[in-house]
Design a protein around this motif. Structure first.
Motif, PDB file in Angstrom:
ATOM      1  N   THR A  80      35.803  88.279 -30.095  1.00 62.53           N
ATOM      2  CA  THR A  80      34.553  88.608 -29.407  1.00 62.53           C
ATOM      3  C   THR A  80      34.360  90.120 -29.313  1.00 62.53           C
ATOM      4  O   THR A  80      35.332  90.890 -29.313  1.00 62.53           O
ATOM      5  CB  THR A  80      34.542  88.023 -27.984  1.00 62.53           C
ATOM      6  OG1 THR A  80      35.517  88.722 -27.190  1.00 62.53           O
ATOM      7  CG2 THR A  80      34.866  86.529 -27.995  1.00 62.53           C
ATOM      8  N   LEU A  81      33.110  90.536 -29.217  1.00 58.70           N
ATOM      9  CA  LEU A  81      32.801  91.953 -29.081  1.00 58.70           C
ATOM     10  C   LEU A  81      33.408  92.532 -27.808  1.00 58.70           C
ATOM     11  O   LEU A  81      33.913  93.657 -27.801  1.00 58.70           O
ATOM     12  CB  LEU A  81      31.287  92.154 -29.073  1.00 58.70           C
ATOM     13  CG  LEU A  81      30.567  91.961 -30.408  1.00 58.70           C
ATOM     14  CD1 LEU A  81      29.060  92.090 -30.223  1.00 58.70           C
ATOM     15  CD2 LEU A  81      31.050  92.975 -31.435  1.00 58.70           C
ATOM     16  N   LYS A 213      33.468 100.070 -35.695  1.00 54.21           N
ATOM     17  CA  LYS A 213      32.175  99.847 -36.359  1.00 54.21           C
ATOM     18  C   LYS A 213      32.260  98.682 -37.350  1.00 54.21           C
ATOM     19  O   LYS A 213      31.375  97.828 -37.404  1.00 54.21           O
ATOM     20  CB  LYS A 213      31.742 101.115 -37.098  1.00 54.21           C
ATOM     21  CG  LYS A 213      31.242 102.226 -36.194  1.00 54.21           C
ATOM     22  CD  LYS A 213      30.844 103.436 -37.029  1.00 54.21           C
ATOM     23  CE  LYS A 213      30.320 104.564 -36.155  1.00 54.21           C
ATOM     24  NZ  LYS A 213      29.989 105.780 -36.964  1.00 54.21           N
ATOM     25  N   VAL A 216      32.885  95.263 -35.459  1.00 52.38           N
ATOM     26  CA  VAL A 216      31.665  94.877 -34.724  1.00 52.38           C
ATOM     27  C   VAL A 216      30.632  94.305 -35.686  1.00 52.38           C
ATOM     28  O   VAL A 216      29.995  93.288 -35.409  1.00 52.38           O
ATOM     29  CB  VAL A 216      31.086  96.083 -33.961  1.00 52.38           C
ATOM     30  CG1 VAL A 216      29.648  95.794 -33.514  1.00 52.38           C
ATOM     31  CG2 VAL A 216      31.939  96.415 -32.752  1.00 52.38           C
ATOM     32  N   ALA A 217      30.477  94.962 -36.838  1.00 54.38           N
ATOM     33  CA  ALA A 217      29.512  94.478 -37.837  1.00 54.38           C
ATOM     34  C   ALA A 217      29.885  93.087 -38.326  1.00 54.38           C
ATOM     35  O   ALA A 217      29.023  92.223 -38.496  1.00 54.38           O
ATOM     36  CB  ALA A 217      29.450  95.454 -39.013  1.00 54.38           C
ATOM     37  N   LYS A 218      31.185  92.856 -38.522  1.00 55.79           N
ATOM     38  CA  LYS A 218      31.630  91.542 -38.995  1.00 55.79           C
ATOM     39  C   LYS A 218      31.403  90.468 -37.937  1.00 55.79           C
ATOM     40  O   LYS A 218      30.918  89.376 -38.235  1.00 55.79           O
ATOM     41  CB  LYS A 218      33.110  91.577 -39.371  1.00 55.79           C
ATOM     42  CG  LYS A 218      33.597  90.236 -39.918  1.00 55.79           C
ATOM     43  CD  LYS A 218      35.069  90.217 -40.186  1.00 55.79           C
ATOM     44  CE  LYS A 218      35.489  88.885 -40.829  1.00 55.79           C
ATOM     45  NZ  LYS A 218      35.083  87.707 -40.035  1.00 55.79           N
ATOM     46  N   ILE A 219      31.766  90.780 -36.679  1.00 57.85           N
ATOM     47  CA  ILE A 219      31.589  89.802 -35.606  1.00 57.85           C
ATOM     48  C   ILE A 219      30.109  89.466 -35.441  1.00 57.85           C
ATOM     49  O   ILE A 219      29.736  88.302 -35.283  1.00 57.85           O
ATOM     50  CB  ILE A 219      32.168  90.342 -34.273  1.00 57.85           C
ATOM     51  CG1 ILE A 219      33.688  90.491 -34.387  1.00 57.85           C
ATOM     52  CG2 ILE A 219      31.810  89.419 -33.129  1.00 57.85           C
ATOM     53  CD1 ILE A 219      34.304  91.196 -33.191  1.00 57.85           C
ATOM     54  N   THR A 220      29.260  90.485 -35.492  1.00 59.48           N
ATOM     55  CA  THR A 220      27.822  90.276 -35.351  1.00 59.48           C
ATOM     56  C   THR A 220      27.276  89.406 -36.471  1.00 59.48           C
ATOM     57  O   THR A 220      26.493  88.487 -36.251  1.00 59.48           O
ATOM     58  CB  THR A 220      27.084  91.641 -35.349  1.00 59.48           C
ATOM     59  OG1 THR A 220      27.612  92.457 -34.309  1.00 59.48           O
ATOM     60  CG2 THR A 220      25.594  91.446 -35.130  1.00 59.48           C
ATOM     61  N   LYS A 221      27.736  89.674 -37.693  1.00 58.37           N
ATOM     62  CA  LYS A 221      27.316  88.877 -38.843  1.00 58.37           C
ATOM     63  C   LYS A 221      27.749  87.443 -38.712  1.00 58.37           C
ATOM     64  O   LYS A 221      26.965  86.500 -38.969  1.00 58.37           O
ATOM     65  CB  LYS A 221      27.901  89.485 -40.124  1.00 58.37           C
ATOM     66  CG  LYS A 221      27.463  88.776 -41.406  1.00 58.37           C
ATOM     67  CD  LYS A 221      28.053  89.462 -42.616  1.00 58.37           C
ATOM     68  CE  LYS A 221      27.667  88.740 -43.907  1.00 58.37           C
ATOM     69  NZ  LYS A 221      28.261  89.401 -45.101  1.00 58.37           N
ATOM     70  N   ASP A 222      29.014  87.207 -38.273  1.00 59.45           N
ATOM     71  CA  ASP A 222      29.525  85.854 -38.116  1.00 59.45           C
ATOM     72  C   ASP A 222      28.758  85.110 -37.023  1.00 59.45           C
ATOM     73  O   ASP A 222      28.517  83.914 -37.126  1.00 59.45           O
ATOM     74  CB  ASP A 222      31.021  85.884 -37.759  1.00 59.45           C
ATOM     75  CG  ASP A 222      31.871  86.321 -38.951  1.00 59.45           C
ATOM     76  OD1 ASP A 222      31.344  86.343 -40.074  1.00 59.45           O
ATOM     77  OD2 ASP A 222      33.058  86.645 -38.735  1.00 59.45           O
ATOM     78  N   THR A 223      28.369  85.831 -35.966  1.00 59.68           N
ATOM     79  CA  THR A 223      27.641  85.212 -34.857  1.00 59.68           C
ATOM     80  C   THR A 223      26.257  84.743 -35.296  1.00 59.68           C
ATOM     81  O   THR A 223      25.745  83.737 -34.817  1.00 59.68           O
ATOM     82  CB  THR A 223      27.506  86.213 -33.693  1.00 59.68           C
ATOM     83  OG1 THR A 223      28.804  86.641 -33.296  1.00 59.68           O
ATOM     84  CG2 THR A 223      26.809  85.563 -32.497  1.00 59.68           C
ATOM     85  N   GLU A 224      25.667  85.481 -36.244  1.00 55.54           N
ATOM     86  CA  GLU A 224      24.298  85.181 -36.681  1.00 55.54           C
ATOM     87  C   GLU A 224      24.244  84.023 -37.686  1.00 55.54           C
ATOM     88  O   GLU A 224      23.180  83.518 -38.003  1.00 55.54           O
ATOM     89  CB  GLU A 224      23.681  86.426 -37.306  1.00 55.54           C
ATOM     90  CG  GLU A 224      23.413  87.536 -36.292  1.00 55.54           C
ATOM     91  CD  GLU A 224      22.973  88.818 -36.941  1.00 55.54           C
ATOM     92  OE1 GLU A 224      23.082  88.910 -38.194  1.00 55.54           O
ATOM     93  OE2 GLU A 224      22.537  89.740 -36.224  1.00 55.54           O
TER      94      GLU A 224
END
Length: 225
Positions: A80-81, A213, A216-224
């Motif tokens: 998680t972020l 950075k 965070v980008a990977k987690i955000t992408k996986d969440t979407e």
């Protein structure tokens, strides 16, 4: 659940081999976030009793790689972020203190050892074994901690290192990031060798920010998804 193979090492007890096997399976994505860890199924697949499986799961909980979910039991923890930022916020400040102390206390032997660990890290990039790369990165940072000669700081950073291992593993999956690490390590060594605190802290900060950075980008992408 993907097929797992027990890691072999004649010098380690069974419980440690089971722990390392499950840990690597989580870090490499063979056991995915949210996946249940069923003791019987894991024991059957690895050819062991449930006892070392149970012990391994407890250790994985301590590292934050596994959580106990209501009505589901042990499951692989999500990245998680909030967790990432909490860990990196603490790490950033402690690593800055570590390189400051290293600049003050490093001797010629320490610098030689740091450079040798840096060369070893570069060597691991050739065969692209991510576990070896991650371990080499850990050894590099551990040497900096050792140079501080501050037992309390070393202990705290060692505990934090276990929580960082999963994030570190995510970062080094990309070859470009692995190459960036080489340059960052070199600049950190240069700062410590020249007792340039500002330079050492600057590149340690860059080192950690780049990881944040990327993950965070990977987690955000996986969440979407």
């Amino acid at each position: 659940m993907k097929e797992l193979s027990m890691i072999t090492d004649a010098y380690l007890p069974l419980r440690d081999l089971v722990f390392i096997t499950l840990r690597e399976a989580i870090l490499q994505g063979k056991l995915e976030p949210g996946e249940r860890l069923m003791e019987i199924a894991l024991a059957n697949q690895l050819g062991v009793s449930r006892t070392p499986i149970r012990e391994a799961i407890r250790k994985l909980e301590i590292e934050g790689l596994v959580i106990n979910a209501p009505r589901r039991g042990a499951v692989v923890a999500e990245i998680t972020l909030k967790d990432l930022r909490d860990v990196l916020e603490v790490r950033r400040n402690l690593e800055n203190l570590a390189v400051k102390l290293a600049c003050e206390k490093a001797n010629e032997q320490d610098i030689r050892e740091l450079k040798e660990l840096h060369r070893s890290f570069i060597s691991t990039l050739k065969n692209e074994d991510l576990t070896e790369v991650a371990q080499a990165d850990v050894k590099f940072h551990d040497k900096i901690y050792e140079i501080t000669d501050n037992k309390r700081l070393i202990q705290i950073l060692s505990n934090l290192r276990e929580q960082m291992y999963r994030y570190r593993f995510e970062y080094i999956k990309d070859e470009i990031h692995r190459r960036v690490l080489v340059d960052e390590h070199a600049m950190i060594i240069e700062g410590i060798e020249n007792k340039d605190v500002d330079k050492a802290k600057k590149y340690m900060e860059i080192h950690i920010i780049n990881q944040e950075k990327t993950i965070v980008a990977k987690i955000t992408k996986d969440t979407e998804k």
